[in-house]
Design a protein around this motif. Sequence first.
Motif, PDB file in Angstrom:
ATOM      1  N   TYR A  13       0.864  -1.181   0.000  1.00  0.00           N
ATOM      2  CA  TYR A  13       0.000   0.000   0.000  1.00  0.00           C
ATOM      3  C   TYR A  13       0.898   1.228   0.000  1.00  0.00           C
ATOM      4  O   TYR A  13       1.929   1.243   0.659  1.00  0.00           O
ATOM      5  CB  TYR A  13      -0.869   0.049   1.254  1.00  0.00           C
ATOM      6  CG  TYR A  13      -1.915  -1.034   1.382  1.00  0.00           C
ATOM      7  CD1 TYR A  13      -3.044  -1.041   0.568  1.00  0.00           C
ATOM      8  CD2 TYR A  13      -1.783  -2.038   2.335  1.00  0.00           C
ATOM      9  CE1 TYR A  13      -4.016  -2.016   0.704  1.00  0.00           C
ATOM     10  CE2 TYR A  13      -2.752  -3.028   2.480  1.00  0.00           C
ATOM     11  CZ  TYR A  13      -3.867  -3.008   1.654  1.00  0.00           C
ATOM     12  OH  TYR A  13      -4.822  -3.971   1.798  1.00  0.00           O
ATOM     13  N   VAL A  20       3.805   0.564   2.637  1.00  0.00           N
ATOM     14  CA  VAL A  20       3.614  -0.498   3.631  1.00  0.00           C
ATOM     15  C   VAL A  20       3.526  -1.819   2.875  1.00  0.00           C
ATOM     16  O   VAL A  20       2.746  -1.939   1.934  1.00  0.00           O
ATOM     17  CB  VAL A  20       2.276  -0.303   4.406  1.00  0.00           C
ATOM     18  CG1 VAL A  20       2.012  -1.485   5.334  1.00  0.00           C
ATOM     19  CG2 VAL A  20       2.275   0.997   5.180  1.00  0.00           C
ATOM     20  N   ALA A  22       2.059  -5.010   3.190  1.00  0.00           N
ATOM     21  CA  ALA A  22       1.067  -5.667   4.043  1.00  0.00           C
ATOM     22  C   ALA A  22       1.170  -7.190   3.931  1.00  0.00           C
ATOM     23  O   ALA A  22       0.916  -7.906   4.892  1.00  0.00           O
ATOM     24  CB  ALA A  22      -0.337  -5.204   3.672  1.00  0.00           C
ATOM     25  N   PRO A  41      -1.413 -11.344  14.870  1.00  0.00           N
ATOM     26  CA  PRO A  41      -1.822 -10.140  15.592  1.00  0.00           C
ATOM     27  C   PRO A  41      -2.422  -9.100  14.659  1.00  0.00           C
ATOM     28  O   PRO A  41      -2.325  -9.213  13.431  1.00  0.00           O
ATOM     29  CB  PRO A  41      -0.513  -9.634  16.200  1.00  0.00           C
ATOM     30  CG  PRO A  41       0.576 -10.217  15.371  1.00  0.00           C
ATOM     31  CD  PRO A  41       0.050 -11.510  14.833  1.00  0.00           C
ATOM     32  N   SER A  42      -3.033  -8.095  15.253  1.00  0.00           N
ATOM     33  CA  SER A  42      -3.604  -6.998  14.495  1.00  0.00           C
ATOM     34  C   SER A  42      -2.522  -6.362  13.611  1.00  0.00           C
ATOM     35  O   SER A  42      -1.396  -6.173  14.053  1.00  0.00           O
ATOM     36  CB  SER A  42      -4.167  -5.980  15.489  1.00  0.00           C
ATOM     37  OG  SER A  42      -4.624  -4.864  14.792  1.00  0.00           O
ATOM     38  N   GLY A  43      -2.855  -6.086  12.357  1.00  0.00           N
ATOM     39  CA  GLY A  43      -1.913  -5.438  11.448  1.00  0.00           C
ATOM     40  C   GLY A  43      -0.962  -6.391  10.745  1.00  0.00           C
ATOM     41  O   GLY A  43      -0.090  -5.969   9.991  1.00  0.00           O
ATOM     42  N   SER A  44      -1.138  -7.703  10.963  1.00  0.00           N
ATOM     43  CA  SER A  44      -0.199  -8.669  10.368  1.00  0.00           C
ATOM     44  C   SER A  44      -0.506  -8.988   8.898  1.00  0.00           C
ATOM     45  O   SER A  44       0.277  -9.677   8.248  1.00  0.00           O
ATOM     46  CB  SER A  44      -0.172  -9.957  11.198  1.00  0.00           C
ATOM     47  OG  SER A  44      -1.467 -10.516  11.315  1.00  0.00           O
ATOM     48  N   GLY A  45      -1.651  -8.508   8.406  1.00  0.00           N
ATOM     49  CA  GLY A  45      -1.964  -8.703   6.992  1.00  0.00           C
ATOM     50  C   GLY A  45      -3.095  -9.686   6.723  1.00  0.00           C
ATOM     51  O   GLY A  45      -3.366 -10.037   5.568  1.00  0.00           O
ATOM     52  N   LYS A  46      -3.793 -10.112   7.775  1.00  0.00           N
ATOM     53  CA  LYS A  46      -4.833 -11.134   7.630  1.00  0.00           C
ATOM     54  C   LYS A  46      -5.973 -10.691   6.708  1.00  0.00           C
ATOM     55  O   LYS A  46      -6.358 -11.417   5.795  1.00  0.00           O
ATOM     56  CB  LYS A  46      -5.420 -11.507   9.005  1.00  0.00           C
ATOM     57  CG  LYS A  46      -4.400 -11.979  10.010  1.00  0.00           C
ATOM     58  CD  LYS A  46      -5.045 -12.406  11.321  1.00  0.00           C
ATOM     59  CE  LYS A  46      -5.797 -11.311  12.066  1.00  0.00           C
ATOM     60  NZ  LYS A  46      -4.960 -10.189  12.523  1.00  0.00           N
ATOM     61  N   SER A  47      -6.515  -9.490   6.973  1.00  0.00           N
ATOM     62  CA  SER A  47      -7.652  -9.037   6.157  1.00  0.00           C
ATOM     63  C   SER A  47      -7.219  -8.793   4.722  1.00  0.00           C
ATOM     64  O   SER A  47      -7.952  -9.118   3.772  1.00  0.00           O
ATOM     65  CB  SER A  47      -8.263  -7.764   6.736  1.00  0.00           C
ATOM     66  OG  SER A  47      -8.861  -8.044   7.983  1.00  0.00           O
ATOM     67  N   THR A  48      -6.024  -8.254   4.558  1.00  0.00           N
ATOM     68  CA  THR A  48      -5.489  -8.045   3.212  1.00  0.00           C
ATOM     69  C   THR A  48      -5.446  -9.376   2.458  1.00  0.00           C
ATOM     70  O   THR A  48      -5.874  -9.467   1.305  1.00  0.00           O
ATOM     71  CB  THR A  48      -4.064  -7.447   3.301  1.00  0.00           C
ATOM     72  OG1 THR A  48      -4.141  -6.190   3.982  1.00  0.00           O
ATOM     73  CG2 THR A  48      -3.453  -7.251   1.929  1.00  0.00           C
TER      74      THR A  48
HETATM   75  N1  LIG Z   1      -6.052   0.440   2.404  1.00  0.00           N
HETATM   76  C1  LIG Z   1      -4.889   0.487   3.072  1.00  0.00           C
HETATM   77  N2  LIG Z   1      -4.000   1.491   2.864  1.00  0.00           N
HETATM   78  C2  LIG Z   1      -2.830   1.537   3.518  1.00  0.00           C
HETATM   79  N3  LIG Z   1      -2.417   0.616   4.401  1.00  0.00           N
HETATM   80  C3  LIG Z   1      -3.246  -0.402   4.661  1.00  0.00           C
HETATM   81  C4  LIG Z   1      -4.516  -0.525   4.011  1.00  0.00           C
HETATM   82  N4  LIG Z   1      -5.117  -1.665   4.472  1.00  0.00           N
HETATM   83  C5  LIG Z   1      -4.265  -2.214   5.350  1.00  0.00           C
HETATM   84  N5  LIG Z   1      -3.130  -1.478   5.468  1.00  0.00           N
HETATM   85  C6  LIG Z   1      -1.958  -1.778   6.316  1.00  0.00           C
HETATM   86  O1  LIG Z   1      -1.522  -3.084   5.986  1.00  0.00           O
HETATM   87  C7  LIG Z   1      -1.145  -3.800   7.145  1.00  0.00           C
HETATM   88  C8  LIG Z   1      -1.997  -5.072   7.265  1.00  0.00           C
HETATM   89  O2  LIG Z   1      -3.356  -4.715   7.522  1.00  0.00           O
HETATM   90  P1  LIG Z   1      -4.534  -5.778   7.637  1.00  0.00           P
HETATM   91  O3  LIG Z   1      -4.480  -6.691   6.484  1.00  0.00           O
HETATM   92  O4  LIG Z   1      -5.801  -5.024   7.866  1.00  0.00           O
HETATM   93  O5  LIG Z   1      -4.111  -6.565   8.963  1.00  0.00           O
HETATM   94  P2  LIG Z   1      -4.984  -7.445   9.988  1.00  0.00           P
HETATM   95  O6  LIG Z   1      -6.272  -7.824   9.325  1.00  0.00           O
HETATM   96  O7  LIG Z   1      -4.111  -8.615  10.318  1.00  0.00           O
HETATM   97  O8  LIG Z   1      -5.208  -6.590  11.203  1.00  0.00           O
HETATM   98  C9  LIG Z   1      -1.298  -2.839   8.299  1.00  0.00           C
HETATM   99  O9  LIG Z   1      -0.053  -2.237   8.535  1.00  0.00           O
HETATM  100  C10 LIG Z   1      -2.306  -1.843   7.789  1.00  0.00           C
HETATM  101  O10 LIG Z   1      -2.138  -0.604   8.428  1.00  0.00           O
END
Ligand SMILES: Nc1ncnc2c1ncn2[C@@H]1O[C@H](COP(=O)(O)OP(=O)(O)O)[C@@H](O)[C@H]1O
Length: 225
Positions: A13, A20, A22, A41-48
């Motif tokens: 991103y 970043v 991700a 953990p939170s921010g590890s890239g799971k949702s991505t």
């Molecule tokens: N649309 C976006 N733009 C910029 N950074 C993003 C975006 N979505 C996620 N990130 C960053 O990518 C990393 C992984 O996020 P995410 O996949 O949401 O993690 P998780 O679901 O494990 O909490 C984080 O550092 C988050 O801040």
Amino acid sequence: MEVLRTEELTKEYGYGENKVIALNRVSFSVEKGEFVTILGPSGSGKSTLLHLIGGVDKPTQGQVFIGGHSIYKMKNHDLTIFRRREIGQIYQFYNLIPVLDVKENISLPLLLDHKKVDRGRLQELLEILGLEERADHLPNELSGGQQQRVAIGRALISQPKLILADEPTGNLDQKNSLEIIKLFRELNEAYGQTILLITHDKKIANNSKRIIYIEDGRIIKDIKR
Ligand SMILES: Nc1ncnc2c1ncn2[C@@H]1O[C@H](COP(=O)(O)OP(=O)(O)O)[C@@H](O)[C@H]1O
Ligand SMILES: [Mg+2]
């Protein structure tokens, strides 16, 4: 039979100083009938990761194959139809349509696909989900746990190859969380439904036979039990 394979999946991103990473070259595969949890953990890239597998977003690099189809090679229209038929998605928030009742919300993917709803199948689903008595109710007449079960029904109605669930118990109390997880286990064990679930909660992850650990956008462990 392989249902899902990711190859060197990478998502960045932003640009320059704000970049970043991700997800960083994530490769794994899931066989038909597996119940896999991605734990991190939170921010590890799971949702991505789940968005990329669900075809909601595109990677910076790498590929996703579902049932042997490379999903980013599909035309947008074909991908929309493929997603509706083959991938059931469940999120922390239920995203139900407030003016549709339980059976209509569950049937929605078929209606969007101009397909007839198989009454027997719908009835069977309502029973599995414990929603027979609530079939004619609107979402705002249901508890959080019941609303999530409707969302699970909606994900299952098309008999998808793969269920993707992003923190599906994140908005529920402990009792409802346990019920939802039990339901996932039943769907997996009794119907052989392939499930990929993501969570930050180790207790939730311990309900599946395989846990993939993710940290800073990379797989650090992949353990089958
Ligand atoms: N649309 C976006 N733009 C910029 N950074 C993003 C975006 N979505 C996620 N990130 C960053 O990518 C990393 C992984 O996020 P995410 O996949 O949401 O993690 P998780 O679901 O494990 O909490 C984080 O550092 C988050 O801040
Ligand atoms: Mg997330």
